[in-house]
Design an enzyme around this catalytic site. Structure first.
Site, PDB file in Angstrom:
ATOM      1  N   ASN A 110       1.016  -1.466  -0.007  1.00 13.59           N
ATOM      2  CA  ASN A 110      -0.126  -0.139  -0.157  1.00 13.59           C
ATOM      3  C   ASN A 110       0.791   1.087  -0.091  1.00 13.59           C
ATOM      4  O   ASN A 110       0.225   2.252  -0.328  1.00 13.59           O
ATOM      5  CB  ASN A 110      -1.097  -0.160   1.020  1.00 13.59           C
ATOM      6  CG  ASN A 110      -1.873  -1.539   1.094  1.00 13.59           C
ATOM      7  OD1 ASN A 110      -1.689  -1.726   2.566  1.00 13.59           O
ATOM      8  ND2 ASN A 110      -2.477  -1.201   0.109  1.00 13.59           N
ATOM      9  N   ARG A 138      -4.163   5.543   8.149  1.00 16.63           N
ATOM     10  CA  ARG A 138      -3.455   4.735   7.016  1.00 16.63           C
ATOM     11  C   ARG A 138      -2.803   6.741   5.794  1.00 16.63           C
ATOM     12  O   ARG A 138      -1.607   6.551   5.485  1.00 16.63           O
ATOM     13  CB  ARG A 138      -3.783   4.113   6.009  1.00 16.63           C
ATOM     14  CG  ARG A 138      -3.906   2.648   6.882  1.00 16.63           C
ATOM     15  CD  ARG A 138      -3.178   1.130   5.978  1.00 16.63           C
ATOM     16  NE  ARG A 138      -2.065   1.807   6.171  1.00 16.63           N
ATOM     17  CZ  ARG A 138      -1.479   0.854   5.278  1.00 16.63           C
ATOM     18  NH1 ARG A 138      -2.368  -0.549   4.269  1.00 16.63           N
ATOM     19  NH2 ARG A 138      -0.227   0.422   5.275  1.00 16.63           N
ATOM     20  N   GLU A 174      -5.140   3.210  -3.140  1.00  8.61           N
ATOM     21  CA  GLU A 174      -4.593   1.608  -2.307  1.00  8.61           C
ATOM     22  C   GLU A 174      -3.031   1.729  -2.708  1.00  8.61           C
ATOM     23  O   GLU A 174      -2.355   0.257  -2.123  1.00  8.61           O
ATOM     24  CB  GLU A 174      -5.222   0.750  -1.768  1.00  8.61           C
ATOM     25  CG  GLU A 174      -6.713   1.435  -0.933  1.00  8.61           C
ATOM     26  CD  GLU A 174      -6.339   2.219   0.394  1.00  8.61           C
ATOM     27  OE1 GLU A 174      -5.813   0.742   1.362  1.00  8.61           O
ATOM     28  OE2 GLU A 174      -7.186   2.970   0.753  1.00  8.61           O
ATOM     29  N   HIS A 250      -8.927  -4.980  -0.141  1.00  6.31           N
ATOM     30  CA  HIS A 250      -7.580  -4.698  -0.818  1.00  6.31           C
ATOM     31  C   HIS A 250      -7.470  -6.193  -2.310  1.00  6.31           C
ATOM     32  O   HIS A 250      -8.813  -7.353  -1.647  1.00  6.31           O
ATOM     33  CB  HIS A 250      -6.412  -4.791  -0.952  1.00  6.31           C
ATOM     34  CG  HIS A 250      -6.488  -3.586   0.163  1.00  6.31           C
ATOM     35  ND1 HIS A 250      -5.557  -3.763   1.136  1.00  6.31           N
ATOM     36  CD2 HIS A 250      -6.413  -2.434  -0.398  1.00  6.31           C
ATOM     37  CE1 HIS A 250      -5.354  -2.318   1.861  1.00  6.31           C
ATOM     38  NE2 HIS A 250      -5.804  -1.745   1.111  1.00  6.31           N
ATOM     39  N   CYS A 369       1.135  -8.327   1.390  1.00  6.08           N
ATOM     40  CA  CYS A 369       0.369  -7.403   1.668  1.00  6.08           C
ATOM     41  C   CYS A 369       2.350  -6.249   1.955  1.00  6.08           C
ATOM     42  O   CYS A 369       2.276  -5.538   2.384  1.00  6.08           O
ATOM     43  CB  CYS A 369      -0.111  -6.933   3.127  1.00  6.08           C
ATOM     44  SG  CYS A 369      -1.286  -7.119   2.312  1.00  6.08           S
TER      45      CYS A 369
HETATM   46  O1  SUG Z   1      -4.807  -1.384   5.683  1.00  8.38           O
HETATM   47  N1  SUG Z   1      -4.241  -3.113   8.867  1.00  8.38           N
HETATM   48  C1  SUG Z   1      -3.965  -3.450   6.812  1.00  8.38           C
HETATM   49  C2  SUG Z   1      -3.739  -4.500   5.790  1.00  8.38           C
HETATM   50  C3  SUG Z   1      -3.474  -3.832   5.723  1.00  8.38           C
HETATM   51  C4  SUG Z   1      -3.082  -5.009   3.974  1.00  8.38           C
HETATM   52  N2  SUG Z   1      -2.781  -4.320   2.769  1.00  8.38           N
HETATM   53  C5  SUG Z   1      -3.029  -5.005   1.404  1.00  8.38           C
HETATM   54  N3  SUG Z   1      -4.149  -5.940   1.699  1.00  8.38           N
HETATM   55  N4  SUG Z   1      -1.956  -5.345   0.474  1.00  8.38           N
HETATM   56  C6  SUG Z   1      -5.802  -2.630   6.182  1.00  8.38           C
HETATM   57  O2  SUG Z   1      -6.397  -2.720   6.802  1.00  8.38           O
HETATM   58  C7  SUG Z   1      -4.540  -2.470  10.761  1.00  8.38           C
HETATM   59  C8  SUG Z   1      -4.434  -1.554  11.798  1.00  8.38           C
HETATM   60  C9  SUG Z   1      -4.965  -2.149  12.796  1.00  8.38           C
HETATM   61  O3  SUG Z   1      -6.303  -2.711  13.110  1.00  8.38           O
HETATM   62  O4  SUG Z   1      -4.075  -2.134  14.178  1.00  8.38           O
HETATM   63  C10 SUG Z   1      -3.934  -2.353   9.396  1.00  8.38           C
HETATM   64  O5  SUG Z   1      -4.186  -1.422   9.091  1.00  8.38           O
END
Ligand code: SUG
Length: 446
Positions: A110, A138, A174, A250, A369
């Site tokens: 991301n 994010r 993203e 995603h 990821c």
């Molecule tokens: O953006 N989790 C991230 C995970 C990202 C995964 N990336 C891909 N699929 N490429 C998100 O949801 C969770 C943080 C928390 O809950 O403490 C978080 O941000």
């Protein structure tokens, strides 16, 4: 000329924790408030990087962000010393503090969208940091991500860096998590697939009903324009809104591509057949493998639980492809059966390697990821900041650095500890020296 796909993995930051910040990401919500281990998380990530490097792959590393994000807390009106900023945020705005402590930049899929020089109008590798507008925690990443990318790919002759798209849901972007590239060889012009969740300017078009669609078509189109991609080299595909509502936040949770292989679940896309036909036509007269996983073999639920599609498909120096999968895939009967069979079916994928990245998985981040793919020619690779590439020496230095600075455990209460700010800054300051990044963090610019 030689050409490589280099995986730049995110180094897990010292504040890795579980705060349940990502509505629509099932693992993040399910593990809210669990106690994390930043040290174990960083080591699991480094272990994967080292293993890929030992397989003969080129492996890079992207630095984490400064957290707790005191600068953002100040921007939101908290004042006084760093300690009192933390203390009043904890008392008055718990959720805001949690968001400002997230180590989410570890998921470098991301971080940005990257188009290799073979695809772009000016022949340079183009980078656009993702604005990540859909989640507050994010959305704090893109500016520093841009600085880290510039310090890692620091050569205007080969690399072009764009500013992230306007910070608004209409242009929700993203990054590479919703982008994959098909090609015959990494250094040859490829076909870039942009997968979006909704049309920002046309609410009459299909969209998920329960969970947010983070990526818009309009954002994907803007990236393609910025990177100088021609229409014939791009396919825009809508994600199936129903799978977003089942936790596929995603596209890389339900589909992944590498060279001439597209591995996807039959429910991944909207209007699948039309899009597969467009891909075939634009890919031209080269062998192309669509590996479509049927719901009868693996349900969407199992795909989301195990991250079967958040695997990395990589091409080994031998030319065979292997899948880098989380151990969750091995532990699930349907998924492990599917993978055991897949390697015998005559596709370019010949083996599976399982990795324990559970600390990241618990926040919804699988092996794919954790990495940003950058296809580079040999000359471009030579222009990359060499300290950001993993070799035995850098691996050992980073392991020692983690041992020295990271906590074994972190719970919510620890996030209000001013000592964590000092620890994190000391660690990151040393990291910028190990990776020779210069001053990329806000605390280094005060
Ligand atoms: O953006 N989790 C991230 C995970 C990202 C995964 N990336 C891909 N699929 N490429 C998100 O949801 C969770 C943080 C928390 O809950 O403490 C978080 O941000």
């Amino acid at each position: 000329m030689k050409q490589f796909e280099v995986n730049f993995d995110g180094l897990v930051g010292p504040t890795h924790n579980y705060a349940g910040l990502s509505f629509g990401n099932v693992a993040s919500l399910n593990n809210a408030n669990a106690v994390s281990s930043p040290k174990q998380a960083a080591k699991q990530g480094l272990g994967k990087m080292k293993a890929l490097s030992d397989m003969g792959m080129k492996q890079g590393i992207l630095a984490p962000q400064e957290r707790p994000d005191i600068a953002t807390l100040r921007r939101l009106g908290f004042t006084g010393s760093d300690a009192s900023v933390l203390e009043s945020a904890a008392k008055q705005a718990r959720e805001v503090l949690l968001a400002c402590c997230s180590a989410s930049s570890m998921w470098t899929a991301n971080a940005a969208t990257v188009s290799p020089g073979a695809d772009t109008a000016d022949g340079r590798v183009h980078f656009t940091p993702a604005n990540l507008t859909n989640k507050f925690h994010r959305s704090l990443e893109p500016e520093v991500t841009g600085r880290i990318l510039k310090a890692t790919f620091a050569n205007d002759k080969y690399f072009a860096h764009h500013t992230h798209l306007p910070d608004n849901e209409h242009f929700g972007d993203e990054g590479a998590a919703n982008h994959t590239r098909l090609c015959t060889d990494y250094g040859h012009a490829g076909l870039e697939l942009f997968v979006y969740g909704r049309h920002a300017f046309d609410p009459s078009k299909p969209a998920p009903k329960k969970f947010p669609a983070r990526q818009t078509l309009e954002a994907s189109q803007a990236i393609a324009r910025l990177h100088g991609l021609s229409d014939e080299q791009v396919v825009y595909i809508q994600q199936n809104p129903d799978v977003i509502d089942q936790g596929v936040f995603h596209n890389d949770v339900i589909a992944v591509g590498n060279q001439n292989v597209l591995f996807f679940h039959e429910q991944a896309f909207y209007d699948t057949q039309t899009k597969l036909d467009e891909i075939r036509r634009k890919f031209g007269d080269h062998p192309l493998h669509f590996i479509e996983v049927k719901t009868d073999d693996v349900s969407v639920l199992d795909a989301v639980k195990t991250y079967l599609f958040n695997t990395q498909i990589i091409t080994l120096p031998s030319g065979d492809m292997t899948i880098i999968a989380p151990t969750e895939c091995q532990e699930n009967d349907a998924v492990s059966r599917y993978l055991d069979n897949l390697v015998t079916t005559g596709t370019p994928i010949k083996s599976v390697n399982y990795f324990d990245v559970k600390q990241s998985m618990r926040n919804g981040g699988g092996p794919a990821c954790l990495r940003l793919r950058v296809a580079l020619t040999e000359q471009e690779l030579d222009a990359v900041n060499p300290n950001t590439l993993i070799n035995d020496q850098q691996f050992a230095r980073l392991n020692t650095w983690v041992d020295k600075h990271y906590r074994d455990e972190l719970a919510e209460n620890d996030l209000r500890d001013p000592q964590l700010v000092t620890e994190s800054r000391t660690a990151l300051d040393e990291l910028t020296q190990i990776l020779k990044l210069g001053s990329v963090y806000p605390f280094q610019q005060d």
